[in-house]
Design a protein around this motif. Structure first.
Motif, PDB file in Angstrom:
ATOM      1  N   TYR A   1       0.868  -1.052   0.134  1.00  0.00           N
ATOM      2  CA  TYR A   1      -0.028  -0.002  -0.013  1.00  0.00           C
ATOM      3  C   TYR A   1       0.958   1.284   0.075  1.00  0.00           C
ATOM      4  O   TYR A   1       2.120   1.235   0.479  1.00  0.00           O
ATOM      5  N   TRP A   2       0.229   2.354  -0.371  1.00  0.00           N
ATOM      6  CA  TRP A   2       0.819   3.634  -0.417  1.00  0.00           C
ATOM      7  C   TRP A   2      -0.107   4.480   0.439  1.00  0.00           C
ATOM      8  O   TRP A   2      -1.363   4.791  -0.148  1.00  0.00           O
ATOM      9  N   TYR A   3       0.220   5.202   1.423  1.00  0.00           N
ATOM     10  CA  TYR A   3      -0.565   6.110   2.221  1.00  0.00           C
ATOM     11  C   TYR A   3       0.149   7.338   1.910  1.00  0.00           C
ATOM     12  O   TYR A   3       1.273   7.702   1.810  1.00  0.00           O
ATOM     13  N   ARG A   4      -0.551   8.651   2.485  1.00  0.00           N
ATOM     14  CA  ARG A   4      -0.272   9.877   2.364  1.00  0.00           C
ATOM     15  C   ARG A   4      -0.768  10.594   3.452  1.00  0.00           C
ATOM     16  O   ARG A   4      -1.830  10.466   3.968  1.00  0.00           O
ATOM     17  N   GLN A   5      -0.014  11.787   4.183  1.00  0.00           N
ATOM     18  CA  GLN A   5      -0.340  12.433   5.234  1.00  0.00           C
ATOM     19  C   GLN A   5       0.125  13.978   4.913  1.00  0.00           C
ATOM     20  O   GLN A   5       1.267  14.167   5.033  1.00  0.00           O
ATOM     21  N   ALA A   6      -0.796  14.803   4.658  1.00  0.00           N
ATOM     22  CA  ALA A   6      -0.596  16.109   4.687  1.00  0.00           C
ATOM     23  C   ALA A   6      -0.655  16.972   5.973  1.00  0.00           C
ATOM     24  O   ALA A   6      -1.460  16.444   6.797  1.00  0.00           O
ATOM     25  N   PRO A   7       0.104  17.992   6.117  1.00  0.00           N
ATOM     26  CA  PRO A   7       0.016  18.710   7.492  1.00  0.00           C
ATOM     27  C   PRO A   7      -1.248  18.948   7.956  1.00  0.00           C
ATOM     28  O   PRO A   7      -2.471  19.573   7.202  1.00  0.00           O
TER      29      PRO A   7
END
Length: 121
Positions: A35-41
């Motif tokens: 999987y790929w996840y992302r988290q923005a500020p």
């Protein structure tokens, strides 16, 4: 037992492309889904894309048609090709793999430390 290392992040202009990679190493017995996840500020971490061992993929609606997840089972590596990048894609991107180590022989999640993607307008 299992270590994941992401690479490929950077700063790009809107409309540009980047290719992320995440390679697993260590005493790996097998790897299932990747999987790929992302988290923005200031925002919650979200699942961006996933791929099963057999190659079945899924994407969050906002990246469909722009991102492509793929894997190389022989190399225990997952990729994320990101095209037509938008400023809202700016985030730290993390890879996760469901894997079993030879020592533990128990399936669990392993995470990379993340790679920053910044898209300028």
């Amino acid at each position: 037992q299992v270590q994941l290392v992401e690479s490929g992040g950077g700063l790009v202009q809107a409309g540009g492309s980047l290719r992320l990679s995440c390679a697993a190493s260590g005493s790996i017995f097998n790897v299932n889904a990747m999987y790929w996840y992302r988290q923005a500020p200031g925002k919650q971490r979200e699942l961006v894309a996933g791929i099963t061992r057999g190659g079945t993929t899924n994407y969050v609606e906002s990246v469909k048609g722009r991102f492509t997840i793929s894997r190389d089972n022989a190399k225990n590596t997952v990729y994320l090709q990101m095209n037509s990048l938008k400023p809202e894609d700016t985030a730290v991107y993390y890879c996760k793999m469901q894997a079993t180590s030879r020592e533990l022989m128990y399936a669990m999640d392993y995470w990379g430390k993340g790679t920053l993607v910044t898209v300028s307008s």
